[in-house]
Write an enzyme that holds these catalytic residues in place. Sequence first.
Site, PDB file in Angstrom:
ATOM      1  N   SER A  13     -13.363  -1.923  -5.542  1.00 28.58           N
ATOM      2  CA  SER A  13     -12.039  -1.644  -6.099  1.00 28.58           C
ATOM      3  C   SER A  13     -11.984  -1.857  -7.612  1.00 28.58           C
ATOM      4  CB  SER A  13     -10.983  -2.532  -5.432  1.00 28.58           C
ATOM      5  OG  SER A  13      -9.725  -2.321  -6.039  1.00 28.58           O
ATOM      6  N   LEU A  14     -11.342  -0.926  -8.290  1.00 31.20           N
ATOM      7  CA  LEU A  14     -11.120  -1.030  -9.730  1.00 31.20           C
ATOM      8  C   LEU A  14      -9.768  -1.664 -10.053  1.00 31.20           C
ATOM      9  CD1 LEU A  14     -12.480   2.454 -10.859  1.00 31.20           C
ATOM     10  CD2 LEU A  14     -13.665   0.251 -10.860  1.00 31.20           C
ATOM     11  N   THR A  56      -4.880  -2.702   1.365  1.00 24.73           N
ATOM     12  CA  THR A  56      -5.599  -1.470   1.652  1.00 24.73           C
ATOM     13  C   THR A  56      -6.240  -1.583   3.027  1.00 24.73           C
ATOM     14  OG1 THR A  56      -7.097   0.179   0.719  1.00 24.73           O
ATOM     15  CG2 THR A  56      -7.747  -2.143   0.453  1.00 24.73           C
ATOM     16  N   LYS A  60      -2.839  -2.357   6.314  1.00 22.89           N
ATOM     17  CA  LYS A  60      -1.504  -1.879   5.955  1.00 22.89           C
ATOM     18  C   LYS A  60      -0.520  -1.965   7.123  1.00 22.89           C
ATOM     19  CE  LYS A  60      -2.678   1.296   2.226  1.00 22.89           C
ATOM     20  NZ  LYS A  60      -2.489   2.661   1.712  1.00 22.89           N
ATOM     21  N   GLU A  72      13.068   0.016   4.279  1.00 22.29           N
ATOM     22  CA  GLU A  72      13.326   1.050   5.290  1.00 22.29           C
ATOM     23  C   GLU A  72      12.152   2.016   5.414  1.00 22.29           C
ATOM     24  OE1 GLU A  72      15.768   1.263   7.590  1.00 22.29           O
ATOM     25  OE2 GLU A  72      16.317  -0.710   6.805  1.00 22.29           O
ATOM     26  N   ASP A  96       3.350   4.098  -1.453  1.00 16.74           N
ATOM     27  CA  ASP A  96       2.647   5.380  -1.304  1.00 16.74           C
ATOM     28  C   ASP A  96       3.653   6.524  -1.206  1.00 16.74           C
ATOM     29  OD1 ASP A  96       0.109   4.237  -1.320  1.00 16.74           O
ATOM     30  OD2 ASP A  96       0.004   4.080   0.868  1.00 16.74           O
ATOM     31  N   THR A 146      -7.338   9.535  16.875  1.00 19.97           N
ATOM     32  CA  THR A 146      -6.656   9.183  18.121  1.00 19.97           C
ATOM     33  C   THR A 146      -5.340   9.949  18.180  1.00 19.97           C
ATOM     34  OG1 THR A 146      -5.688   7.250  17.055  1.00 19.97           O
ATOM     35  CG2 THR A 146      -7.708   6.895  18.314  1.00 19.97           C
TER      36      THR A 146
END
Length: 162
Positions: A13-14, A56, A60, A72, A96, A146
Site C-alpha cells: 500500500s502507498l 481494505t 470492509k 446510511e 467509495d 458466489t
Amino acid sequence: MNYAVIGKNINYSLSPIIHHANFKSLGINASYEIINIDDIDKEIVKLRQLNGFNITIPYKQELIKYCSHISEEAKFVQAVNCVHVINHKFYGYNTDIYGFYQLMKVNHVDPYYKNVLIIGAGGAGRAVFYCLKKYFNYNLTVTNRTINKARKFTNNIIEIEK
C-alpha cells in the site's frame, strides 16, 4: 493523531506515503501506518487506540459488527472503508460511493439509459451499485464468484458455469 490502513497482506500500500505528504502539506502532526491483520477480532483493542483508519480487503464487511454508528450508505452496501474513532467507538462510513459518484460527475458520464455490468459484489462493487442505483438511471447487472452474494443486490445476474 494516529491513523492507519488495515487489511490482509497490504505491505504494498502507498497510503502511508500519500497521507504523510498530505499531513505535511497541511501542517498536521499525524502518523499513518499499515496494519496487516490476520484475525480482526484480535486487533480491535489496538484499533480503538487510533483516531481513525481505512479498511481494505478482506475486512470492509466484517468490520461493520464493531461499529457503534454506520452511515446510511454503509448500511445499504454492508461495507465500511473508513472509520472515525471517537472515545474508542467506531463510526463507519463508505467513501467509495462518493468517490465513484465524483468520478462519474467529473468525467461527464451520461447518466441515462445505460447498461452496466458490475464485476464483483464485495465492498467496492456494492458501493458502485449503490451509487448507480441512487443517482443514475442505469440497468445494472452483477456477476460474482458466489451468485448468492450478487443476488442480494440485483435480479440481473450473470451466472458463470464452473
